[in-house]
Design a protein around this motif. Structure first.
Motif, PDB file in Angstrom:
ATOM      1  N   GLU A 126     -23.134  -4.129  -2.817  1.00  0.00           N
ATOM      2  CA  GLU A 126     -22.510  -2.798  -2.684  1.00  0.00           C
ATOM      3  C   GLU A 126     -21.683  -2.731  -1.393  1.00  0.00           C
ATOM      4  OE1 GLU A 126     -23.866   1.859  -2.205  1.00  0.00           O
ATOM      5  OE2 GLU A 126     -25.391   0.354  -2.593  1.00  0.00           O
ATOM      6  N   ILE A 127     -22.278  -3.217  -0.310  1.00  0.00           N
ATOM      7  CA  ILE A 127     -21.571  -3.223   0.980  1.00  0.00           C
ATOM      8  C   ILE A 127     -20.346  -4.131   0.892  1.00  0.00           C
ATOM      9  CG2 ILE A 127     -21.760  -4.133   3.347  1.00  0.00           C
ATOM     10  CD1 ILE A 127     -24.521  -2.894   3.508  1.00  0.00           C
ATOM     11  N   LYS A 128     -20.531  -5.282   0.288  1.00  0.00           N
ATOM     12  CA  LYS A 128     -19.413  -6.235   0.201  1.00  0.00           C
ATOM     13  C   LYS A 128     -18.270  -5.661  -0.655  1.00  0.00           C
ATOM     14  CE  LYS A 128     -22.216  -9.983  -0.430  1.00  0.00           C
ATOM     15  NZ  LYS A 128     -22.559 -11.393  -0.594  1.00  0.00           N
ATOM     16  N   ASN A 129     -18.647  -4.966  -1.707  1.00  0.00           N
ATOM     17  CA  ASN A 129     -17.608  -4.351  -2.548  1.00  0.00           C
ATOM     18  C   ASN A 129     -16.837  -3.279  -1.776  1.00  0.00           C
ATOM     19  OD1 ASN A 129     -18.135  -5.944  -4.733  1.00  0.00           O
ATOM     20  ND2 ASN A 129     -19.562  -4.497  -5.687  1.00  0.00           N
ATOM     21  N   ARG A 130     -17.567  -2.545  -0.950  1.00  0.00           N
ATOM     22  CA  ARG A 130     -16.893  -1.522  -0.138  1.00  0.00           C
ATOM     23  C   ARG A 130     -15.938  -2.179   0.865  1.00  0.00           C
ATOM     24  NH1 ARG A 130     -21.780   1.746   0.255  1.00  0.00           N
ATOM     25  NH2 ARG A 130     -22.053   1.093   2.414  1.00  0.00           N
ATOM     26  N   ALA A 131     -16.382  -3.292   1.428  1.00  0.00           N
ATOM     27  CA  ALA A 131     -15.521  -4.032   2.370  1.00  0.00           C
ATOM     28  C   ALA A 131     -14.256  -4.512   1.657  1.00  0.00           C
ATOM     29  CB  ALA A 131     -16.283  -5.206   2.974  1.00  0.00           C
ATOM     30  N   VAL A 132     -14.427  -5.019   0.448  1.00  0.00           N
ATOM     31  CA  VAL A 132     -13.276  -5.496  -0.333  1.00  0.00           C
ATOM     32  C   VAL A 132     -12.331  -4.341  -0.660  1.00  0.00           C
ATOM     33  CG1 VAL A 132     -12.607  -6.438  -2.591  1.00  0.00           C
ATOM     34  CG2 VAL A 132     -14.445  -7.517  -1.290  1.00  0.00           C
ATOM     35  N   GLU A 133     -12.923  -3.225  -1.054  1.00  0.00           N
ATOM     36  CA  GLU A 133     -12.099  -2.040  -1.372  1.00  0.00           C
ATOM     37  C   GLU A 133     -11.269  -1.611  -0.171  1.00  0.00           C
ATOM     38  OE1 GLU A 133     -14.279   1.386  -2.894  1.00  0.00           O
ATOM     39  OE2 GLU A 133     -15.199   0.055  -4.391  1.00  0.00           O
ATOM     40  N   TYR A 134     -11.912  -1.595   0.991  1.00  0.00           N
ATOM     41  CA  TYR A 134     -11.211  -1.202   2.220  1.00  0.00           C
ATOM     42  C   TYR A 134     -10.037  -2.148   2.478  1.00  0.00           C
ATOM     43  CZ  TYR A 134     -10.189  -0.542   7.150  1.00  0.00           C
ATOM     44  OH  TYR A 134      -9.536  -0.326   8.337  1.00  0.00           O
ATOM     45  N   ALA A 135     -10.321  -3.439   2.372  1.00  0.00           N
ATOM     46  CA  ALA A 135      -9.269  -4.430   2.644  1.00  0.00           C
ATOM     47  C   ALA A 135      -8.117  -4.291   1.646  1.00  0.00           C
ATOM     48  CB  ALA A 135      -9.860  -5.835   2.598  1.00  0.00           C
ATOM     49  N   LEU A 136      -8.458  -4.104   0.386  1.00  0.00           N
ATOM     50  CA  LEU A 136      -7.412  -3.978  -0.648  1.00  0.00           C
ATOM     51  C   LEU A 136      -6.543  -2.736  -0.415  1.00  0.00           C
ATOM     52  CD1 LEU A 136      -9.370  -5.011  -3.880  1.00  0.00           C
ATOM     53  CD2 LEU A 136      -7.496  -6.262  -2.784  1.00  0.00           C
ATOM     54  N   ALA A 137      -7.142  -1.702   0.141  1.00  0.00           N
ATOM     55  CA  ALA A 137      -6.396  -0.456   0.387  1.00  0.00           C
ATOM     56  C   ALA A 137      -5.326  -0.649   1.464  1.00  0.00           C
ATOM     57  CB  ALA A 137      -7.356   0.652   0.782  1.00  0.00           C
ATOM     58  N   HIS A 138      -5.405  -1.734   2.192  1.00  0.00           N
ATOM     59  CA  HIS A 138      -4.444  -1.959   3.284  1.00  0.00           C
ATOM     60  C   HIS A 138      -3.374  -2.991   2.934  1.00  0.00           C
ATOM     61  CE1 HIS A 138      -6.267   0.592   6.360  1.00  0.00           C
ATOM     62  NE2 HIS A 138      -7.384   0.349   5.709  1.00  0.00           N
ATOM     63  N   GLN A 139      -3.269  -3.304   1.663  1.00  0.00           N
ATOM     64  CA  GLN A 139      -2.240  -4.273   1.237  1.00  0.00           C
ATOM     65  C   GLN A 139      -0.853  -3.827   1.668  1.00  0.00           C
ATOM     66  OE1 GLN A 139      -2.288  -6.257  -2.778  1.00  0.00           O
ATOM     67  NE2 GLN A 139      -3.974  -4.821  -3.008  1.00  0.00           N
ATOM     68  N   GLY A 140      -0.041  -4.774   2.077  1.00  0.00           N
ATOM     69  CA  GLY A 140       1.347  -4.484   2.452  1.00  0.00           C
ATOM     70  C   GLY A 140       1.504  -4.104   3.905  1.00  0.00           C
ATOM     71  N   GLU A 141       0.399  -3.841   4.599  1.00  0.00           N
ATOM     72  CA  GLU A 141       0.502  -3.418   6.003  1.00  0.00           C
ATOM     73  C   GLU A 141       0.865  -4.598   6.901  1.00  0.00           C
ATOM     74  OE1 GLU A 141      -2.794  -0.975   7.228  1.00  0.00           O
ATOM     75  OE2 GLU A 141      -2.419   0.459   5.616  1.00  0.00           O
ATOM     76  N   MET A 142       1.241  -4.246   8.115  1.00  0.00           N
ATOM     77  CA  MET A 142       1.869  -5.235   9.000  1.00  0.00           C
ATOM     78  C   MET A 142       0.913  -6.303   9.522  1.00  0.00           C
ATOM     79  SD  MET A 142       3.789  -4.481  12.564  1.00  0.00           S
ATOM     80  CE  MET A 142       5.486  -4.426  12.107  1.00  0.00           C
ATOM     81  N   PHE A 143       1.407  -7.528   9.514  1.00  0.00           N
ATOM     82  CA  PHE A 143       0.703  -8.647  10.140  1.00  0.00           C
ATOM     83  C   PHE A 143       1.267  -8.823  11.540  1.00  0.00           C
ATOM     84  CE2 PHE A 143       0.600 -13.005  11.520  1.00  0.00           C
ATOM     85  CZ  PHE A 143      -0.665 -13.446  11.201  1.00  0.00           C
ATOM     86  N   TYR A 144       0.386  -8.948  12.497  1.00  0.00           N
ATOM     87  CA  TYR A 144       0.814  -9.271  13.859  1.00  0.00           C
ATOM     88  C   TYR A 144      -0.234 -10.233  14.418  1.00  0.00           C
ATOM     89  CZ  TYR A 144       2.470  -8.737  18.626  1.00  0.00           C
ATOM     90  OH  TYR A 144       2.958  -8.986  19.879  1.00  0.00           O
ATOM     91  N   PRO A 145       0.203 -11.436  14.841  1.00  0.00           N
ATOM     92  CA  PRO A 145      -0.776 -12.471  15.153  1.00  0.00           C
ATOM     93  C   PRO A 145      -1.789 -12.105  16.230  1.00  0.00           C
ATOM     94  CG  PRO A 145       1.467 -13.182  15.711  1.00  0.00           C
ATOM     95  CD  PRO A 145       1.586 -11.912  14.953  1.00  0.00           C
ATOM     96  N   VAL A 146      -1.346 -11.368  17.261  1.00  0.00           N
ATOM     97  CA  VAL A 146      -2.290 -11.053  18.333  1.00  0.00           C
ATOM     98  C   VAL A 146      -2.694  -9.573  18.311  1.00  0.00           C
ATOM     99  CG1 VAL A 146      -1.866 -12.925  19.960  1.00  0.00           C
ATOM    100  CG2 VAL A 146      -0.279 -11.043  19.882  1.00  0.00           C
ATOM    101  N   ALA A 147      -3.012  -9.101  17.125  1.00  0.00           N
ATOM    102  CA  ALA A 147      -3.423  -7.699  16.983  1.00  0.00           C
ATOM    103  C   ALA A 147      -4.773  -7.476  17.659  1.00  0.00           C
ATOM    104  CB  ALA A 147      -3.522  -7.345  15.505  1.00  0.00           C
ATOM    105  N   PHE A 148      -4.820  -6.465  18.531  1.00  0.00           N
ATOM    106  CA  PHE A 148      -6.103  -6.080  19.112  1.00  0.00           C
ATOM    107  C   PHE A 148      -7.023  -5.590  18.001  1.00  0.00           C
ATOM    108  CE2 PHE A 148      -3.806  -5.320  23.241  1.00  0.00           C
ATOM    109  CZ  PHE A 148      -4.561  -6.202  23.985  1.00  0.00           C
ATOM    110  N   LYS A 149      -8.325  -5.620  18.279  1.00  0.00           N
ATOM    111  CA  LYS A 149      -9.275  -5.195  17.251  1.00  0.00           C
ATOM    112  C   LYS A 149      -9.182  -3.685  16.980  1.00  0.00           C
ATOM    113  CE  LYS A 149     -13.487  -7.028  17.716  1.00  0.00           C
ATOM    114  NZ  LYS A 149     -14.606  -7.531  18.562  1.00  0.00           N
ATOM    115  N   ALA A 150      -8.854  -2.915  18.001  1.00  0.00           N
ATOM    116  CA  ALA A 150      -8.768  -1.462  17.796  1.00  0.00           C
ATOM    117  C   ALA A 150      -7.504  -1.102  17.019  1.00  0.00           C
ATOM    118  CB  ALA A 150      -8.747  -0.767  19.153  1.00  0.00           C
TER     119      ALA A 150
END
Lengths: 213, 123
Positions: free
Chosen positions: A140-164
């Motif tokens: 259940e937790i893993k599915n929620r993690a996957v859902e969260y990640a999928l919701a951010h598709q298309g967003e910007m990649f930046y190699p040295v992105a801070f964690k915040a």
């Protein structure tokens, strides 16, 4: 008002202007350093240490190598598992790339030219270093993690992105954040940045498979 | 210490300083050609990187992926502003990807613009 005047003076006066960014940079660097003293206390696992060490050894960037097709089977993977791939000479550790398995032979990954995007899992076969990790959590937790990640598709990649923050990502940060929001911190040393290597060091994952160069 | 939003403030400050620097530079040189040349030279690494990717010259090397990587790092001062644009995908690529290329000439023009403004104000 005085502060505004001072700021205006600093911007319009060339001598001050030239100093503004270097001073801001030094102040921020000091504050960030003070805020992260735990990384200075001899932790050789930190991303900064790894980068510096690699740089001294002439290893810069994501590393490179020729494809070494492996016979690994991905059939045991479950959504929420983490896939790591690496090339020799990578600047940030053994692994240069991370992906979150979302099912149907697809991984959510980050690239400059695609942002956060779904890619075929099969390309991980080419890496000379490969690791498949399972996060110790309920499906259940893993599915929620996957859902969260999928919701951010298309967003910007930046190699040295801070964690915040949630405006830019790298391949590791999206996985870390997806689990972090479920109460699972995959960064054991509480680093400023997160690199693929960090997942390997986490006590909250088990290794399903590993290929070494 | 870093909090999301600080990057945007610093990026805006960068643009303000750049504008002032453009004005200051033109007042020193008093030449549109020189101002344009400075702008182009300043963004030359960006021009080389973006043209290499657009014309596929990066693929002649073993480090093709590094070009776009370095281009994005080159744009770091304005990346916070690019990061607030909507998440649109055009021809399989996100909008910000195209902006990485476009921002090179835009930044050069931005540095040159104060020269035009000062000239029009004086005439």
């Amino acid at each position: 008002m005085n502060v505004l005047n001072l700021l205006r003076k600093m911007v319009t006066n060339r001598s001050y202007r030239m100093l503004l960014f270097p001073v801001t940079f030094i102040v921020l660097l000091t504050l960030i350093g003070v805020d992260n003293l735990q990384l200075v206390s001899g932790s050789r696992d930190s991303v900064i240490y790894t980068y510096a060490n690699s740089f001294v050894n002439g290893e810069i960037g994501t590393g490179y190598g020729s494809a070494s097709l492996d016979k690994v089977s991905f059939s045991d993977l479950e959504p929420g598992d983490i896939v790591l791939g690496g090339w020799p000479n990578c600047a940030y550790g053994r692994f240069s790339h991370a992906g979150l398995y979302v099912g149907d032979n697809k991984v959510l990954e980050g690239y400059v030219d695609y942002g956060l995007s779904l890619q075929d899992l099969s390309h991980y076969m080419e890496y000379s270093e490969l690791s498949l990790l399972r996060v110790e959590a309920s499906s259940e937790i893993k599915n929620r993690a996957v859902e969260y990640a999928l919701a951010h598709q298309g967003e910007m990649f930046y190699p040295v992105a801070f964690k915040a923050g949630e405006r830019y990502w790298n391949c590791s940060k999206i996985i870390w954040q997806a689990y972090q929001l479920q109460g699972i911190d995959l960064d054991a040393i509480n680093d400023l940045w997160i690199a693929p290597e960090s997942f390997c060091a986490s006590p909250l994952v088990t290794k399903l498979y590993e290929k070494r160069n | 210490m870093y909090f999301p939003g600080l990057d945007i403030l610093l990026s805006i400050l960068y643009l303000i300083l750049l504008w002032e620097e453009g004005k200051s530079s033109f007042r020193t040189h008093r030449s549109h050609k020189k101002q344009a040349l400075i702008a182009i030279l300043w963004q030359l690494p960006g021009f080389i990187l973006s043209l290499s990717v657009v014309f596929g010259l990066d693929r002649l090397t073993d480090f093709a992926y590094y070009f776009i990587f370095i281009l994005e790092l080159w744009q770091t001062p304005i990346i916070p502003l690019v990061s607030v644009i909507p998440v649109w995908t055009i021809m399989d690529k996100p909008l910000y990807y195209y902006l990485l290329f476009l921002m090179v000439p835009i930044m050069a023009i931005y540095y040159y613009l104060p020269a035009r403004k000062i000239t029009s104000e004086n005439s």
